[in-house]
Design a protein around this motif. Structure first.
Motif, PDB file in Angstrom:
ATOM      1  N   PRO A 107      -4.229  -6.394  -3.687  1.00 19.05           N
ATOM      2  CA  PRO A 107      -4.553  -5.596  -4.875  1.00 19.05           C
ATOM      3  C   PRO A 107      -6.060  -5.481  -5.070  1.00 19.05           C
ATOM      4  CG  PRO A 107      -2.900  -7.275  -5.382  1.00 19.05           C
ATOM      5  CD  PRO A 107      -3.446  -7.601  -4.029  1.00 19.05           C
ATOM      6  N   VAL A 108      -6.490  -4.303  -5.506  1.00 27.23           N
ATOM      7  CA  VAL A 108      -7.903  -4.033  -5.773  1.00 27.23           C
ATOM      8  C   VAL A 108      -8.069  -3.833  -7.276  1.00 27.23           C
ATOM      9  CG1 VAL A 108      -9.872  -2.543  -5.291  1.00 27.23           C
ATOM     10  CG2 VAL A 108      -8.176  -2.975  -3.510  1.00 27.23           C
ATOM     11  N   LEU A 109      -8.798  -4.757  -7.925  1.00 24.90           N
ATOM     12  CA  LEU A 109      -9.017  -4.714  -9.371  1.00 24.90           C
ATOM     13  C   LEU A 109     -10.396  -4.119  -9.654  1.00 24.90           C
ATOM     14  CD1 LEU A 109      -7.089  -7.272  -8.700  1.00 24.90           C
ATOM     15  CD2 LEU A 109      -7.614  -7.971 -11.022  1.00 24.90           C
ATOM     16  N   ILE A 110     -10.484  -3.313 -10.690  1.00 27.42           N
ATOM     17  CA  ILE A 110     -11.738  -2.695 -11.104  1.00 27.42           C
ATOM     18  C   ILE A 110     -11.996  -3.031 -12.560  1.00 27.42           C
ATOM     19  CG2 ILE A 110     -12.975  -0.521 -11.462  1.00 27.42           C
ATOM     20  CD1 ILE A 110     -11.559   0.640  -9.120  1.00 27.42           C
ATOM     21  N   PHE A 111     -13.198  -3.518 -12.851  1.00 28.29           N
ATOM     22  CA  PHE A 111     -13.630  -3.832 -14.215  1.00 28.29           C
ATOM     23  C   PHE A 111     -14.789  -2.909 -14.562  1.00 28.29           C
ATOM     24  CE2 PHE A 111     -11.512  -7.680 -12.861  1.00 28.29           C
ATOM     25  CZ  PHE A 111     -10.814  -8.062 -13.989  1.00 28.29           C
ATOM     26  N   PHE A 132      -4.648 -11.007 -18.244  1.00 28.77           N
ATOM     27  CA  PHE A 132      -3.592  -9.993 -18.170  1.00 28.77           C
ATOM     28  C   PHE A 132      -3.744  -9.145 -16.907  1.00 28.77           C
ATOM     29  CE2 PHE A 132      -2.414  -5.557 -18.951  1.00 28.77           C
ATOM     30  CZ  PHE A 132      -1.055  -5.696 -19.183  1.00 28.77           C
ATOM     31  N   THR A 133      -4.974  -8.731 -16.600  1.00 32.72           N
ATOM     32  CA  THR A 133      -5.205  -7.920 -15.405  1.00 32.72           C
ATOM     33  C   THR A 133      -4.927  -8.714 -14.142  1.00 32.72           C
ATOM     34  OG1 THR A 133      -6.944  -6.791 -16.659  1.00 32.72           O
ATOM     35  CG2 THR A 133      -6.838  -6.354 -14.305  1.00 32.72           C
ATOM     36  N   LEU A 134      -5.312  -9.983 -14.135  1.00 29.02           N
ATOM     37  CA  LEU A 134      -5.036 -10.826 -12.968  1.00 29.02           C
ATOM     38  C   LEU A 134      -3.543 -11.057 -12.776  1.00 29.02           C
ATOM     39  CD1 LEU A 134      -7.862 -13.522 -13.359  1.00 29.02           C
ATOM     40  CD2 LEU A 134      -7.845 -11.543 -11.849  1.00 29.02           C
ATOM     41  N   GLU A 135      -2.811 -11.225 -13.871  1.00 26.15           N
ATOM     42  CA  GLU A 135      -1.364 -11.420 -13.761  1.00 26.15           C
ATOM     43  C   GLU A 135      -0.670 -10.164 -13.254  1.00 26.15           C
ATOM     44  OE1 GLU A 135       0.424 -14.145 -14.147  1.00 26.15           O
ATOM     45  OE2 GLU A 135      -1.374 -15.331 -14.512  1.00 26.15           O
ATOM     46  N   VAL A 136      -1.148  -8.989 -13.666  1.00 26.20           N
ATOM     47  CA  VAL A 136      -0.577  -7.746 -13.138  1.00 26.20           C
ATOM     48  C   VAL A 136      -0.831  -7.641 -11.640  1.00 26.20           C
ATOM     49  CG1 VAL A 136      -0.695  -5.225 -13.246  1.00 26.20           C
ATOM     50  CG2 VAL A 136      -0.750  -6.554 -15.351  1.00 26.20           C
ATOM     51  N   ALA A 137      -2.043  -8.026 -11.195  1.00 21.98           N
ATOM     52  CA  ALA A 137      -2.361  -7.990  -9.768  1.00 21.98           C
ATOM     53  C   ALA A 137      -1.485  -8.956  -8.985  1.00 21.98           C
ATOM     54  CB  ALA A 137      -3.833  -8.316  -9.555  1.00 21.98           C
ATOM     55  N   GLN A 147      -3.997 -12.939  -2.112  1.00 20.31           N
ATOM     56  CA  GLN A 147      -5.378 -12.734  -2.544  1.00 20.31           C
ATOM     57  C   GLN A 147      -5.568 -11.324  -3.072  1.00 20.31           C
ATOM     58  OE1 GLN A 147      -7.717 -13.786   0.954  1.00 20.31           O
ATOM     59  NE2 GLN A 147      -8.163 -15.802   0.089  1.00 20.31           N
ATOM     60  N   PHE A 148      -6.655 -11.143  -3.826  1.00 21.09           N
ATOM     61  CA  PHE A 148      -6.992  -9.828  -4.362  1.00 21.09           C
ATOM     62  C   PHE A 148      -8.497  -9.597  -4.227  1.00 21.09           C
ATOM     63  CE2 PHE A 148      -6.346 -12.834  -7.944  1.00 21.09           C
ATOM     64  CZ  PHE A 148      -7.665 -13.010  -8.331  1.00 21.09           C
ATOM     65  N   VAL A 149      -8.911  -8.354  -4.443  1.00 16.43           N
ATOM     66  CA  VAL A 149     -10.307  -7.927  -4.368  1.00 16.43           C
ATOM     67  C   VAL A 149     -10.711  -7.380  -5.734  1.00 16.43           C
ATOM     68  CG1 VAL A 149     -11.970  -6.430  -3.185  1.00 16.43           C
ATOM     69  CG2 VAL A 149     -10.027  -7.374  -1.933  1.00 16.43           C
ATOM     70  N   ILE A 150     -11.925  -7.700  -6.173  1.00 18.85           N
ATOM     71  CA  ILE A 150     -12.412  -7.280  -7.488  1.00 18.85           C
ATOM     72  C   ILE A 150     -13.676  -6.451  -7.311  1.00 18.85           C
ATOM     73  CG2 ILE A 150     -13.268  -8.028  -9.738  1.00 18.85           C
ATOM     74  CD1 ILE A 150     -11.627 -10.490  -9.544  1.00 18.85           C
ATOM     75  N   LEU A 151     -13.739  -5.314  -8.002  1.00 18.14           N
ATOM     76  CA  LEU A 151     -14.915  -4.449  -8.038  1.00 18.14           C
ATOM     77  C   LEU A 151     -15.467  -4.444  -9.461  1.00 18.14           C
ATOM     78  CD1 LEU A 151     -13.575  -1.375  -5.991  1.00 18.14           C
ATOM     79  CD2 LEU A 151     -14.576  -3.508  -5.133  1.00 18.14           C
ATOM     80  N   PHE A 152     -16.679  -4.952  -9.634  1.00 18.71           N
ATOM     81  CA  PHE A 152     -17.338  -4.966 -10.941  1.00 18.71           C
ATOM     82  C   PHE A 152     -18.302  -3.768 -11.020  1.00 18.71           C
ATOM     83  CE2 PHE A 152     -16.291  -9.437 -10.190  1.00 18.71           C
ATOM     84  CZ  PHE A 152     -15.705  -9.787 -11.397  1.00 18.71           C
ATOM     85  N   TYR A 178      -7.311 -19.818 -10.755  1.00 20.30           N
ATOM     86  CA  TYR A 178      -6.702 -19.003  -9.700  1.00 20.30           C
ATOM     87  C   TYR A 178      -7.350 -19.377  -8.365  1.00 20.30           C
ATOM     88  CZ  TYR A 178      -4.752 -16.129 -13.441  1.00 20.30           C
ATOM     89  OH  TYR A 178      -4.072 -15.681 -14.543  1.00 20.30           O
ATOM     90  N   PRO A 179      -7.164 -20.614  -7.910  1.00 22.24           N
ATOM     91  CA  PRO A 179      -7.852 -21.060  -6.688  1.00 22.24           C
ATOM     92  C   PRO A 179      -7.344 -20.319  -5.459  1.00 22.24           C
ATOM     93  CG  PRO A 179      -6.240 -22.691  -7.390  1.00 22.24           C
ATOM     94  CD  PRO A 179      -6.291 -21.665  -8.476  1.00 22.24           C
ATOM     95  N   LEU A 180      -8.297 -19.999  -4.573  1.00 31.77           N
ATOM     96  CA  LEU A 180      -8.031 -19.315  -3.301  1.00 31.77           C
ATOM     97  C   LEU A 180      -7.347 -17.963  -3.490  1.00 31.77           C
ATOM     98  CD1 LEU A 180      -6.815 -22.305  -1.078  1.00 31.77           C
ATOM     99  CD2 LEU A 180      -9.123 -21.437  -1.410  1.00 31.77           C
ATOM    100  N   ARG A 181      -7.514 -17.373  -4.659  1.00 31.00           N
ATOM    101  CA  ARG A 181      -6.948 -16.048  -4.904  1.00 31.00           C
ATOM    102  C   ARG A 181      -7.941 -14.922  -4.589  1.00 31.00           C
ATOM    103  NH1 ARG A 181      -1.482 -15.206  -5.223  1.00 31.00           N
ATOM    104  NH2 ARG A 181      -0.484 -16.473  -6.834  1.00 31.00           N
ATOM    105  N   LEU A 182      -9.212 -15.193  -4.729  1.00 29.98           N
ATOM    106  CA  LEU A 182     -10.216 -14.153  -4.565  1.00 29.98           C
ATOM    107  C   LEU A 182     -10.568 -13.993  -3.084  1.00 29.98           C
ATOM    108  CD1 LEU A 182     -12.165 -12.152  -5.921  1.00 29.98           C
ATOM    109  CD2 LEU A 182     -13.853 -13.989  -5.988  1.00 29.98           C
ATOM    110  N   HIS A 183     -10.423 -12.781  -2.593  1.00 30.62           N
ATOM    111  CA  HIS A 183     -10.835 -12.468  -1.222  1.00 30.62           C
ATOM    112  C   HIS A 183     -12.299 -12.046  -1.173  1.00 30.62           C
ATOM    113  CE1 HIS A 183     -10.699 -11.044   2.896  1.00 30.62           C
ATOM    114  NE2 HIS A 183     -11.101  -9.841   2.513  1.00 30.62           N
ATOM    115  N   LYS A 184     -12.681 -11.057  -1.976  1.00 32.33           N
ATOM    116  CA  LYS A 184     -14.065 -10.603  -2.079  1.00 32.33           C
ATOM    117  C   LYS A 184     -14.286 -10.023  -3.463  1.00 32.33           C
ATOM    118  CE  LYS A 184     -15.005  -9.517   2.776  1.00 32.33           C
ATOM    119  NZ  LYS A 184     -15.309  -8.437   3.758  1.00 32.33           N
ATOM    120  N   ALA A 185     -15.526 -10.099  -3.918  1.00 32.25           N
ATOM    121  CA  ALA A 185     -15.930  -9.503  -5.190  1.00 32.25           C
ATOM    122  C   ALA A 185     -17.219  -8.725  -4.952  1.00 32.25           C
ATOM    123  CB  ALA A 185     -16.131 -10.568  -6.266  1.00 32.25           C
TER     124      ALA A 185
END
Length: 420
Positions: A107-111, A132-137, A147-152, A178-185
């Protein structure tokens, strides 16, 4: 080859057995301190406990303590009561959402939070929106994806310190709960002073090695200049002498090599015209030079590309005959190479360019360059936000009442359209 394959299988089997024992030991310690509730047991699945164990270096005691703190934090929030109806304004504006999935189904999250968001909203509300956004991802992940990716998007911030507080708080929550959940930010288009603040803060942030700062302007320029076929060649900008009348001249300069003329049309691309025809009456040097000495004939069409080129042909004859020079005196003394002092390059000063002190961090390998890593996610950043598409990814109870009622509304609309 067979022996090596058998050893690898034995090592994998041994690691799986050790991980199972560690997971059972962590769950035993948790139940020994205080029995887990039904919600906590549902959260403490095998995959979840394995992530906590790997995050703490296969230490059972540290993993159990970390997991206990995470469970108490989730109960204090509480995460089970999070619903989309609580963030109707944020969902309408697209402040935080899941834009899609990459080629590996992450999943790719955007803030896209504005700078005024933290002024009018409390830190608790910001934390609830983030969780809430992390739980949806997490709900949209496939079976073998964790894992997921976050774009700030930091282009809406004017204060570097304000964005820094929001970024550090977000990365701390992800790293702790959320350990070891983040792939890249990726931090996109931050304020000008953010790079200097980030250099001093990132050593205290656990997820700083996974966070990269990118600029969309640099990416657009690199994409444009890689395609050179879209740009016209320089020959298309040459001046056509037939369009300028011969009588309209400001002045001319001629010699034995060339003539230089300037026209009245200053708005043209090339108001001057260079010609290598012999138009001068007074000449210096020999006049009976053959064409082989001067090289090929230069016409007005190729005057731009060959006007400053060196003469072709027999270079030695040209040097001796056409360019007379005074002979150089012979060398009488030999210099010692050790005595010669070469000029020293001055050391860079902070007053010259502060960016020189941060240049070492930018020298990453080809795989770890931020711009190249961000290119696969550029389409998610440029894609327009659609609230209904995002809501369709939510599962109950996160989707709220709209996710439950919306299928019935669609059926009712279909039946009404069939009547007419």
């Amino acid at each position: 080859m067979n022996l090596e394959g058998g050893r690898d299988e034995e090592e994998e089997y041994y690691q799986l057995v050790e991980m199972r024992r560690s997971v059972e030991s962590v769950l035993h310690l948790l139940n020994k301190q205080s029995p887990l509730t039904l919600k906590q047991e549902k959260y403490c699945s095998k995959e979840c406990v394995e992530r906590f164990v790997r995050a703490k270096g296969n230490s059972v005691k540290k993993a159990a303590k970390h997991l206990r703190n995470c469970l108490s934090w989730r109960d204090s929030l509480p995460t089970e009561d999070l619903m989309a109806d609580e963030f109707s304004a944020e969902l309408a504006e697209g402040v935080a959402y899941v834009a899609g999935h990459d080629h590996e189904l992450r999943p790719v999250l955007i803030f896209r939070m504005k700078q005024d968001y933290q002024k009018f909203h409390s830190h608790k509300l910001f934390t609830r929106l983030l969780v809430f956004t992390l739980e949806v991802a997490v709900q949209t992940m496939s079976k073998n994806v964790d894992q997921f990716v976050i774009l700030f998007d930091a282009s809406l911030f004017r204060s570097a310190s304000g964005f820094m507080k929001m970024l550090v708080a977000t990365l701390k929550i992800i790293g702790d709960y959320y350990p070891l959940r983040l792939h890249k930010a990726f931090v996109i288009d931050p304020p000008s002073l953010f790079s200097y603040l980030w250099k001093g803060v990132k050593s205290f942030v656990e997820l700083s090695p996974l966070t990269m700062v990118v600029s969309t302007l640099d990416i657009q320029e690199s994409l444009h200049f890689n395609d050179l076929t879209s740009y016209p060649q320089a020959t298309s900008l040459r001046f056509d002498p037939s369009l300028v009348p011969s009588s309209a001249k400001l002045g001319s300069c001629s010699s034995s090599r060339f003539s230089f003329t300037v026209s009245h049309h200053f708005d043209s691309l090339k108001p001057w015209y260079l010609s290598l025809t012999d138009t001068s009456g007074s000449k210096v040097g020999p006049t009976n030079l053959s064409r082989t000495l001067l090289g090929p004939h230069i016409s007005p069409l190729n005057a731009r590309s060959l006007s400053f080129a060196s003469p072709r042909g027999n270079i030695d004859v040209v040097r001796k005959g056409f360019f007379p020079s005074t002979p150089m005196p012979q060398k009488t003394q030999k210099l010692d190479p050790s005595i010669v002092r070469h000029p020293r390059t001055p050391k860079p000063s902070f007053l010259h360019s502060p960016a020189l002190f941060f240049k070492r961090d930018c020298q990453l390998s080809r795989v770890e360059k931020p711009h190249e890593s961000f290119l696969p996610f550029l389409k998610f950043y440029q894609r327009p936000y659609d609230e209904m598409i995002y809501r369709s990814k939510m599962r109950p109870p996160l989707g709220g009442l709209i996710s439950i009622v919306s299928p019935q509304l669609k059926r009712r609309n279909m039946s009404a359209s069939q009547r007419y």
